[in-house]
Design an enzyme around this catalytic site. Structure first.
Site, PDB file in Angstrom:
ATOM      1  N   HIS A   1       8.379   5.381  53.983  1.00 12.00           N
ATOM      2  CA  HIS A   1       8.832   4.264  55.132  1.00 12.00           C
ATOM      3  C   HIS A   1       7.557   3.337  55.923  1.00 12.00           C
ATOM      4  O   HIS A   1       7.557   1.936  55.629  1.00 12.00           O
ATOM      5  CB  HIS A   1       9.468   4.807  56.406  1.00 12.00           C
ATOM      6  CG  HIS A   1      10.537   4.892  56.193  1.00 12.00           C
ATOM      7  ND1 HIS A   1      11.041   5.695  57.266  1.00 12.00           N
ATOM      8  CD2 HIS A   1      11.862   4.350  55.921  1.00 12.00           C
ATOM      9  CE1 HIS A   1      12.347   5.646  56.789  1.00 12.00           C
ATOM     10  NE2 HIS A   1      13.042   4.774  56.139  1.00 12.00           N
TER      11      HIS A   1
ATOM     12  N   GLU B   1      22.891   6.006  39.909  1.00  9.43           N
ATOM     13  CA  GLU B   1      21.773   6.089  40.288  1.00  9.43           C
ATOM     14  C   GLU B   1      21.714   8.062  39.708  1.00  9.43           C
ATOM     15  O   GLU B   1      20.401   8.582  40.458  1.00  9.43           O
ATOM     16  CB  GLU B   1      21.747   6.471  41.620  1.00  9.43           C
ATOM     17  CG  GLU B   1      22.901   6.680  42.798  1.00  9.43           C
ATOM     18  CD  GLU B   1      22.319   6.626  44.072  1.00  9.43           C
ATOM     19  OE1 GLU B   1      21.211   5.997  44.110  1.00  9.43           O
ATOM     20  OE2 GLU B   1      23.662   7.048  44.971  1.00  9.43           O
TER      21      GLU B   1
ATOM     22  N   ASP C   1      16.972   6.449  43.037  1.00  6.33           N
ATOM     23  CA  ASP C   1      17.517   7.922  42.409  1.00  6.33           C
ATOM     24  C   ASP C   1      17.566   8.336  41.249  1.00  6.33           C
ATOM     25  O   ASP C   1      17.155   8.861  40.673  1.00  6.33           O
ATOM     26  CB  ASP C   1      18.579   7.836  43.172  1.00  6.33           C
ATOM     27  CG  ASP C   1      18.655   8.410  44.709  1.00  6.33           C
ATOM     28  OD1 ASP C   1      17.714   9.439  45.408  1.00  6.33           O
ATOM     29  OD2 ASP C   1      18.560   8.057  45.603  1.00  6.33           O
TER      30      ASP C   1
ATOM     31  N   CYS D   1      20.111  -2.580  43.032  1.00  3.74           N
ATOM     32  CA  CYS D   1      19.710  -2.310  44.068  1.00  3.74           C
ATOM     33  C   CYS D   1      18.352  -1.671  44.116  1.00  3.74           C
ATOM     34  O   CYS D   1      18.076  -1.530  45.029  1.00  3.74           O
ATOM     35  CB  CYS D   1      20.500  -2.058  45.121  1.00  3.74           C
ATOM     36  SG  CYS D   1      21.351  -0.667  45.093  1.00  3.74           S
TER      37      CYS D   1
END
Ligand code: PEP
Ligand code: MG
Length: 577
Positions: free
Chosen positions: A195, A437, A461, A508
């Site tokens: 993050h 993914e 992923d 994405c």
């Protein structure tokens, strides 16, 4: 001779400034006994520090809300809630009274107690809260210590106009330092998908992670250059190099001004191929940032953030309100709502059973939803009901087996019947797509494409599972390679499968918003990208400057390349590296 240290650049840009070395992740906590008559004053000192922490966090939150991902804002809110909880507001004061200890030590005792309590919990979500408690208590302790040292050594320095060097930084600290005017940031640990890294990118703070022992090599106040594009830190820099980096900074400023002019313009290659550029969002409030950056709607709405940082999941009505908030904010632009992807790197508050050894390979995402159909159906109902109010698509994460699609379709049919019987409107033709993914789905992409209305490549992923590297483990970050031939072949295969089946294919994962790969992806035939809104204009700039036909030839040769030298040369020509 200059000193060159290398790490992983996670937020681009060049910064030149003095080092601000943070020696400890956590402060050293002094322990001493106070006289009984000083108890009230010590409790007052603790309360004042708690109050200051609260007002600091509130000030940060108020300044950033509206400009930052609301995930970060809700992260700050969680810390504020903790400060109000009696385990922090009352229990340490009680320790001071009964043990006659200083406020810092009383907090330390409480921290140990809470850590033991959390460690004994079965619930993975609550266990993960222990880290937040640590951050919050550490912040109050630092404020107390700052008061102490201020009395002796003057006010603590702020990182204004400096490059912060730390073991690691949590997102709240980064936000705080951003508001104190830090220039750049270098950490010894951390990975590109943390993050803090995502936040640094959206705040445009040049950031390098994984520069091991950087604080042993660089002294406080030393002039250094941080190159976030190349992941390098330079010390003992001579005048000629400084001049070079100053020039690069100027070029970057000019580049940003060029980008701003692209806002209202379409994304279209030089040979006339229109490219769809959409945004990824995590909470409804993020939709505002999309318009600013000219996104054509949302290609990934990560709904699991509605389910995190709480004990009970949101009900259908709460979900519907959130989805409608986004539908309205998008004013007619398309919205792709991804169904719940809890587990692994996204802590699952309601996960039952014993902790899993390999959560990324466990009951995550669609697997969990198909196990808990009541939870899943509430979300399906909310998505379908939202589809009556605007162009909505539904996307299923982590598909690995065809029977999962059949099960999802059957549940959707059931929910549609129920909604019809209740007279609730919905879009009967709502598109249902899948994230590709998991390597199994990528290899068998034609079979998945035949059963879905669109595909979206989740490269975060897909790379993790293809290369067998934990996406949040910084020990293996060096193996995280979007250009690995296996990854590129899978991506190409999925794009082709979509084309043959006549359905759209988007990407994405973080790779879609990384300008180092834009030309390569255009060459592989990708026509839809969804990314963090902060990257959108840069990607558009490259798209508008590219010739898709020429890139396709180079990409085809790259896929067939047999030697590393050939691959390197083609990548250089593609501008991919
Ligand atoms: C991905 O895996 O690339 C993706 C977009 O999903 P997430 O990062 O939410 O797992
Ligand atoms: Mg994913």
């Amino acid at each position: 001779m200059s000193l060159l240290l290398v790490g992983t650049g996670v937020a681009r840009g060049v910064a030149i400034g003095k080092a601000h070395v943070l020696q400890h992740g956590r402060p050293d906590i002094p322990e001493y006994t106070i006289p009984r008559r000083a108890v009230d004053a010590e409790v007052a000192r603790l309360r004042a520090a708690l109050e200051r922490t609260r007002s600091e966090l509130e000030a940060i939150r108020d300044q950033v809300s509206g400009t930052l991902s609301t995930e970060i804002v809700s992260f700050l809110d969680t810390h504020l809630l903790m400060l109000r909880d009696s385990s922090l507001s009352e229990a340490p004061a009680e320790h001071i009274r009964t043990r006659l200890c200083n406020a810092e030590w009383a907090l330390e005792q409480q921290r140990d107690l809470l850590a033991r309590m959390f460690a004994g919990m079965d619930d993975e979500y609550l266990r993960s809260r222990s880290e937040d408690v640590d951050h919050v208590i550490g912040r109050v302790q630092r404020i107390l210590l700052e008061q102490e040292t201020r009395g002796h050594r003057g006010a603590q320095r702020r990182p204004e106009g400096r490059v912060v060097l730390a073991e690691d930084l949590n997102p709240a600290d980064l936000v705080l330092m951003h508001h104190q005017g830090l220039l750049a940031c270098v950490t010894e640990s951390g990975g590109p998908l943390s993050h803090t890294a995502i936040l640094a990118r959206s705040l445009r703070i040049p950031t390098i992670v994984g520069v091991h022992h950087v604080r042993d090599y660089i002294r406080d106040d030393e002039l250094i250059v941080v190159d976030g594009d190349r992941g390098t830190v330079l010390a003992d820099v001579d005048e000629a190099s400084l001049a070079h980096y100053r020039k690069r900074q100027q070029q970057q400023r000019r580049y940003r001004a060029t980008l701003a002019r692209l806002r209202g313009k379409p994304a279209i290659t030089r040979d006339g191929r229109p490219i769809k550029l959409q945004g990824n969002i995590e909470l409804p409030e993020d939709a505002a940032q999309l318009r600013e950056n000219g996104a054509e709607g949302v290609g990934l709405y990560r709904t699991e953030f509605l389910f995190m940082n709480r004990e009970a999941p949101p009900d259908e009505e709460e979900q519907l309100r959130a989805y409608l908030g986004v539908v309205h904010a998008l004013e007619g632009a398309p919205l792709t709502i991804r169904t719940l992807d809890l587990g692994a790197d996204k802590p699952d508050p309601g996960a039952a059973g014993a902790p899993c050894m390999n959560p990324a390979l466990g009951l995550r995402a669609i697997r969990r939803c198909l196990r808990e159909t009541a939870l899943f159906k509430a979300q399906l109902r909310a998505i379908l009901r939202a589809s009556a109010h605007g162009p909505v698509r539904m996307m299923i994460p982590m598909l690995s087996n065809l029977h999962e699609i059949a099960q999802v379709r059957a549940l959707i049919a059931e929910v549609k019947d129920e909604l019809r019987a209740q007279g609730e409107p919905f879009d009967a033709d709502l598109d249902v797509g899948g994230m590709i993914e998991v390597p199994a789905a990528a290899v068998a992409a034609p079979l998945f494409a035949a059963r879905l209305d669109f595909l979206s490549l989740g490269t975060n992923d897909l790379i993790q599972y293809t290369l067998a590297i934990d996406r949040v483990d910084d020990e293996v970050t060096y193996l995280y390679d979007p250009l690995h031939p296996a990854v590129l072949r899978l991506i190409h295969g999925v794009i082709q499968a979509g084309r043959r089946a006549g359905i759209p294919v988007s990407m994405c994962g973080e790779m879609a918003g990384d300008v180092r790969y834009t030309r390569l992806l255009l060459g592989l035939g990708l026509a839809e990208f969804s990314m963090h809104p902060a990257s959108l204009l840069e990607v558009k700039h490259i798209v508008n400057d590219s010739h898709a036909g020429e890139l396709a030839d180079l990409a085809a040769r790259l896929l067939a390349a047999e030697t590393p030298e050939e691959t390197e040369e083609l990548l250089a020509r593609l501008g991919a590296r």
